[in-house]
Write an enzyme that holds these catalytic residues in place. Structure first.
Site, PDB file in Angstrom:
ATOM      1  N   GLU A  73     -75.851  69.856 -54.444  1.00 44.30           N
ATOM      2  CA  GLU A  73     -76.617  70.681 -55.394  1.00 44.30           C
ATOM      3  C   GLU A  73     -75.733  71.744 -56.021  1.00 44.30           C
ATOM      4  O   GLU A  73     -74.936  72.396 -55.340  1.00 44.30           O
ATOM      5  CB  GLU A  73     -77.826  71.338 -54.701  1.00 44.30           C
ATOM      6  CG  GLU A  73     -78.622  72.238 -55.649  1.00 44.30           C
ATOM      7  CD  GLU A  73     -80.040  72.575 -55.198  1.00 44.30           C
ATOM      8  OE1 GLU A  73     -80.532  71.951 -54.238  1.00 44.30           O
ATOM      9  OE2 GLU A  73     -80.646  73.469 -55.818  1.00 44.30           O
TER      10      GLU A  73
ATOM     11  N   ILE B 153     -91.252  65.676 -54.596  1.00 42.25           N
ATOM     12  CA  ILE B 153     -92.630  66.182 -54.657  1.00 42.25           C
ATOM     13  C   ILE B 153     -93.153  66.397 -53.235  1.00 42.25           C
ATOM     14  O   ILE B 153     -93.206  65.455 -52.448  1.00 42.25           O
ATOM     15  CB  ILE B 153     -93.538  65.192 -55.430  1.00 42.25           C
ATOM     16  CG1 ILE B 153     -93.063  65.077 -56.888  1.00 42.25           C
ATOM     17  CG2 ILE B 153     -95.005  65.644 -55.365  1.00 42.25           C
ATOM     18  CD1 ILE B 153     -93.728  63.995 -57.698  1.00 42.25           C
ATOM     19  N   ASP B 154     -93.502  67.608 -52.940  1.00 36.06           N
ATOM     20  CA  ASP B 154     -94.067  67.943 -51.634  1.00 36.06           C
ATOM     21  C   ASP B 154     -95.363  68.740 -51.801  1.00 36.06           C
ATOM     22  O   ASP B 154     -96.422  68.365 -51.290  1.00 36.06           O
ATOM     23  CB  ASP B 154     -93.040  68.746 -50.813  1.00 36.06           C
ATOM     24  CG  ASP B 154     -93.488  68.993 -49.383  1.00 36.06           C
ATOM     25  OD1 ASP B 154     -94.564  68.488 -48.991  1.00 36.06           O
ATOM     26  OD2 ASP B 154     -92.787  69.699 -48.643  1.00 36.06           O
ATOM     27  N   SER B 155     -95.293  69.824 -52.562  1.00 39.49           N
ATOM     28  CA  SER B 155     -96.452  70.733 -52.660  1.00 39.49           C
ATOM     29  C   SER B 155     -97.720  70.037 -53.156  1.00 39.49           C
ATOM     30  O   SER B 155     -98.820  70.324 -52.667  1.00 39.49           O
ATOM     31  CB  SER B 155     -96.125  71.905 -53.593  1.00 39.49           C
ATOM     32  OG  SER B 155     -95.064  72.655 -53.058  1.00 39.49           O
TER      33      SER B 155
ATOM     34  N   ASP C 240     -83.754  66.292 -46.415  1.00 40.03           N
ATOM     35  CA  ASP C 240     -83.976  67.222 -47.521  1.00 40.03           C
ATOM     36  C   ASP C 240     -83.342  68.577 -47.169  1.00 40.03           C
ATOM     37  O   ASP C 240     -83.574  69.113 -46.081  1.00 40.03           O
ATOM     38  CB  ASP C 240     -85.504  67.379 -47.679  1.00 40.03           C
ATOM     39  CG  ASP C 240     -85.925  68.023 -48.972  1.00 40.03           C
ATOM     40  OD1 ASP C 240     -85.135  68.016 -49.927  1.00 40.03           O
ATOM     41  OD2 ASP C 240     -87.078  68.516 -49.031  1.00 40.03           O
ATOM     42  N   HIS C 241     -82.561  69.117 -48.061  1.00 46.59           N
ATOM     43  CA  HIS C 241     -81.964  70.452 -47.875  1.00 46.59           C
ATOM     44  C   HIS C 241     -81.209  70.637 -46.556  1.00 46.59           C
ATOM     45  O   HIS C 241     -81.427  71.632 -45.845  1.00 46.59           O
ATOM     46  CB  HIS C 241     -83.037  71.557 -48.005  1.00 46.59           C
ATOM     47  CG  HIS C 241     -83.619  71.642 -49.376  1.00 46.59           C
ATOM     48  ND1 HIS C 241     -82.949  72.190 -50.436  1.00 46.59           N
ATOM     49  CD2 HIS C 241     -84.804  71.205 -49.868  1.00 46.59           C
ATOM     50  CE1 HIS C 241     -83.691  72.103 -51.531  1.00 46.59           C
ATOM     51  NE2 HIS C 241     -84.818  71.492 -51.218  1.00 46.59           N
TER      52      HIS C 241
END
Ligand code: G3H
Ligand code: 13P
Ligand code: ZN
Length: 331
Positions: free
Chosen positions: A145, A276-278, A93-94
């Site tokens: 992105e 989805i993480d938070s 991720d990122h």
């Protein structure tokens, strides 16, 4: 050098193709520890759904890259043991550099994100292309992105959204050879996606945030038909979890997320991956806080991490069944 195929993992190509045809999206859930990994796999198996295990560079620092790699390998065996051979991708991720992406590819990741969204356009193209050229030698898929989400991502933060410019997407995809594209249409990272003053109130007095920019999504789809789109920052910030956290000593203020109906709508379009993480963090924190407050004599970590894992699994099952729509797509 380890190839993800030897670990039983898959890249995202086939997953996204099926998701596009079936009008659903694949969940990418972040994990940093064993309980999160167990909850993701249990939920995906019980829902008969493919899933993406997502690892940020912060997760690599927190948990150790080697341990995470073996946990992902273990996740494949764990799913089989639970009774279903579901497709599982291991995704960075990122990723913020070629070196980080290469290191993940070399140690068994099946998919990487190179996030050049903060760079000038030409530099984003050049960096993304370099990662794609390396990744594709090993059949690893790459997410790029365009556009910048408001909020905080690792150490980088942006005050306002820079929405994706649809006129750039065709050129970017053609020049870089990416397999999927994350876009900015109003989602953002974390639990405070909107300020209350940006929202309106519905008849029940509940704050309703401004809608996602579906017009931009449609325009993107028109320019790159059938190309897999990714939405980051897609937690919905369940208010029941926020209320439990605050009831038991938490201090979450103005926590507002993306309404689930909008994500359900997006999942029916070219959006093939939803991050989805938070929401998972909120579910675990609510469960742990409740136990600490109601059973103050408890000090066995299994007695609070176990319920936190259960709560996380229920949240993920809800996402797969009712938001992403990917449940019951694996035979
Ligand atoms: O986009 C960010 C993800 O939620 C990962 O968060 O960098 O704190 O692990 P992290
Ligand atoms: P949330 O903070 O909305 O869960 O977003 C997570 C994400 O985009 C990870 O890349
Ligand atoms: Zn993200």
């Amino acid at each position: 050098m380890v190839n993800y195929k030897d670990l039983g993992l898959v890249n995202t190509r086939e997953m996204f193709k099926k998701a596009m045809a079936g009008k659903y999206a694949i969940a990418a859930f972040n994990f940093n520890n064993m309980e999160q990994m167990q909850a993701i796999i249990q939920a995906a198996v019980e829902c008969k759904s493919p899933v993406i295990l997502q690892v940020s560079s912060g997760a690599r620092k927190y948990a150790n890259q080697t341990l995470l790699r073996y946990m992902a390998q273990g996740a494949v065996e764990y799913a089989k043991e639970l009774g279903l051979h579901i497709p599982i991708a291991l995704h960075l991720d990122h990723g913020d550099s070629f070196e980080l992406c290469k290191s993940c590819i070399d140690m068994g990741f099946s998919s990487v994100m190179i996030d050049g969204s903060h760079l000038p356009y030409d530099e984003n193209v050049a960096l993304t292309k370099k990662v794609v050229e390396y990744a594709h030698q090993f059949d690893v898929t790459v997410e790029g992105e365009l556009g910048v989400l408001a909020g905080v991502e690792d150490e980088v933060s942006a005050e306002h959204h820079t929405y994706t410019r649809p006129e750039e997407v065709e050129d970017f995809v053609k020049k870089t050879g990416v397999d999927s594209l994350a876009i900015s249409i109003g989602t953002s990272h974390g639990a405070n996606k909107f300020k209350p003053e940006q929202c309106t109130r519905n008849a029940d007095g509940i704050l309703v945030p401004p809608p996602l920019r579906f017009d931009i999504l449609k325009e993107v789809e028109k320019r790159i038909p059938g190309f897999p789109i990714v939405l980051h920052g897609s937690s919905s910030v369940p208010q029941d979890k926020v209320a439990i956290i605050n009831k038991y000593g938490g201090a979450l203020k103005d926590a507002i997320g993306i309404p689930e109906e909008q994500l359900r709508e997006a999942a029916k379009s070219a959006v093939c991956k939803i991050n989805i993480d938070s929401d998972g963090r909120l579910a675990m924190t609510a469960a742990v806080r409740e136990i600490f407050a109601t059973k103050p004599a408890e000090f066995d970590p299994r007695k609070y991490l176990g319920p936190a894992r259960e709560s996380l699994k229920e949240l993920y099952k809800h996402k797969l069944n009712n938001v992403l729509g990917s449940a019951n797509t694996v035979e």
